[in-house]
Motif scaffolding. Structure first.
Motif, short mmCIF file in Angstrom:
data_model
loop_
_atom_site.label_atom_id
_atom_site.label_comp_id
_atom_site.label_asym_id
_atom_site.label_seq_id
_atom_site.Cartn_x
_atom_site.Cartn_y
_atom_site.Cartn_z
N PRO A 185 50.41 -50.85 -49.40
CA PRO A 185 49.41 -49.79 -49.52
C PRO A 185 48.61 -49.88 -50.81
N TYR A 186 47.32 -49.66 -50.69
CA TYR A 186 46.43 -49.63 -51.85
C TYR A 186 45.56 -48.39 -51.70
N ALA A 187 46.14 -47.26 -52.11
CA ALA A 187 45.49 -45.96 -51.88
C ALA A 187 44.49 -45.64 -52.98
N ILE A 188 43.43 -44.96 -52.60
CA ILE A 188 42.39 -44.61 -53.56
C ILE A 188 42.01 -43.14 -53.41
N GLY A 189 41.41 -42.60 -54.46
CA GLY A 189 40.76 -41.29 -54.38
C GLY A 189 41.67 -40.12 -54.09
N SER A 190 42.68 -39.88 -54.91
CA SER A 190 43.56 -38.74 -54.70
C SER A 190 42.80 -37.42 -54.78
#
Length: 205
Positions: free
Chosen positions: A145-150
């Motif tokens: 996973p490479y999550a962005i923009g919390s």
């Protein structure tokens, strides 16, 4: 939002080159008639293309036809990152209409090319559902996973943040969509169609 979000960026260890898989997240239509990535999609593209450029990784863009069916969202995503100067390999998945189809159609492309590792790029509020679906649709492929923009915020830090706002309403709507969506998929998962396999129909979820 904290219960919904997965906000972490993971990269695979040394080994076979992974593919940066970027999920579409909506689009806009300009006066010219052209389809362009929406705000969430643009955010994912910026982060994903930046990572791919730094590491020298290829990209897989996943997004099916827009409403007028003139151009796939994946194609408009490709046009955007080419404008930004990305010159690496880009693969397109242009048939999906849902997150589940993002995974199943993309899995077919990845297997055909012998790719067994991906870095999954999407917004943090969308990552939990996306990661679950990726592991179900492509259990033979390693997913990072490479999550962005919390969107999660520390509500205890300022009492004024408890006052309802348009932004808070948007975030609540996104959270409930993810909670309900993941619950439904988990219940229906054994019966979900697999459009990447012959003899099955496309999912409507």
């Amino acid at each position: 939002m904290r219960q919904v979000e997965i906000y972490r960026k993971e990269l695979p260890p040394e080994g076979p080159i992974p593919v940066v898989m970027i999920l579409s997240g909506g689009f806009t239509r300009k006066n010219s008639g052209k389809t362009e990535p929406g705000p969430f999609t643009t955010q994912r593209l910026i982060e994903g293309a930046s990572l791919a450029r730094r590491k020298g990784y290829p990209i897989l863009l996943s997004g099916g036809l827009s409403y007028d069916k003139s151009e796939s969202i994946a194609r408009s995503m490709e046009r955007s990152i080419r404008k930004w100067g990305y010159k690496g390999e880009i693969m397109l998945e242009e048939n999906s209409r849902t997150t589940w189809e993002n995974m199943t159609y993309s899995a077919s492309i990845l297997r055909r090319k012998g790719i067994d590792r991906i870095i999954l790029v999407t917004n943090s509020f969308h990552m939990k559902r996306s990661l679950w679906m990726a592991k179900k649709a492509m259990p033979d492929i390693e997913v990072y996973p490479y999550a962005i923009g919390s969107l999660a915020d520390d509500m205890d830090s300022d009492p004024l943040k408890w006052i309802p706002t348009a932004g808070a309403l948007r975030d609540s709507s996104l959270a409930w969509k993810e909670i309900v969506g993941l619950t439904v998929y988990r219940i229906l998962e054994p019966k979900l169609p697999r459009p990447d396999r012959p003899g099955t129909s496309a999912s409507t979820f």
